[in-house]
Scaffold this active site. Sequence first.
Site, PDB file in Angstrom:
ATOM      1  N   GLY A   1       0.772  -1.281  -0.136  1.00 53.54           N
ATOM      2  CA  GLY A   1       0.164  -0.140  -0.022  1.00 53.54           C
ATOM      3  C   GLY A   1       0.793   1.192  -0.103  1.00 53.54           C
ATOM      4  N   THR A   2       0.252   2.079  -0.673  1.00 52.33           N
ATOM      5  CA  THR A   2       1.297   3.823  -0.718  1.00 52.33           C
ATOM      6  C   THR A   2      -0.245   4.470  -1.249  1.00 52.33           C
ATOM      7  OG1 THR A   2       1.522   3.245  -3.072  1.00 52.33           O
ATOM      8  CG2 THR A   2       3.272   2.708  -1.445  1.00 52.33           C
ATOM      9  N   THR A   3      -0.120   5.942  -1.180  1.00 53.03           N
ATOM     10  CA  THR A   3       1.125   6.605  -0.541  1.00 53.03           C
ATOM     11  C   THR A   3       0.082   7.380   0.572  1.00 53.03           C
ATOM     12  OG1 THR A   3       2.128   7.169  -2.537  1.00 53.03           O
ATOM     13  CG2 THR A   3       2.257   8.685  -0.878  1.00 53.03           C
TER      14      THR A   3
END
Length: 281
Positions: free
Chosen positions: A53-55
């Site tokens: 997962g990002t951001t």
Amino acid sequence: MEANSRSTGRLPAAFLTPGSSSFLDFLGDHSPELLPGNRALPPLKGAVELPHGTTIVSATFDGGVILAGDRRATMGNIIAQRDMEKVFPADEYSAVGIAGTAGLAVEMVKLFQLELEHYEKIEGATLSLEGKANRLSTMIRGNLSMALQGLAVVPIFAGYDTDREKGRIFSYDVTGGRSEETGFAATGSGSVFARGTLKKLYRKDLTERQLATAVVQALYDAADEDSATGGPDIARRVFPLITVMTEEGFRRLPDAEVSAIAREVIDARLERPDGPQAQVL
């Protein structure tokens, strides 16, 4: 312990013995194998692709702090999920945004929530914001062995400090090292681009709505440059998740409000694709 409680109808002695107010300490003493950092990984050959997962971005304003994240999870060059939730309430006045290995990150957040709730029940009082940040640092440090094998979790912790009466932001590295950020912060693969946007747009006198718009601008720029970050998805009605912590507590901005902000940003980008310019002083 579970079998004993089922056969006798009583809680095991471990649950009735006075001890630390830390749930992590309790779990480490009686079922250490349940802690994420203590799990043994099977022997593997080559790289393993897991959802990441990002951001995550965060910024303070007069009276509180915003913590927000995009919704994309990736697995190598594949989009694993388009509507992942990466920002979670930690307690009434704080929240955690996660970047890194998605499964471990979500599990760590759940343990952190339980840790804070357990402390409050045992001690009859809530931890200070500084204390909460320290507890999360300890949890990240406990995951170091996993991080060294590529399963890192790098969150941002933000909350309203009821003692200092202001919003505060804490960032971390994979070893559990903690830093308090001034003004704004970002983590994840798109963080360098999001931070650059906030660097030119952030001002201390921004209102909550103005700051929420600046945060969406930052996530938009991150998505524009980083393939692992997802921008506002009008067709699927998937928009960034934005949370706010003030003296009134934690709240998540309604989807309709975030949608309106995202649409304003997108409409403005039709005229200025590179986004708003920094204010000339």
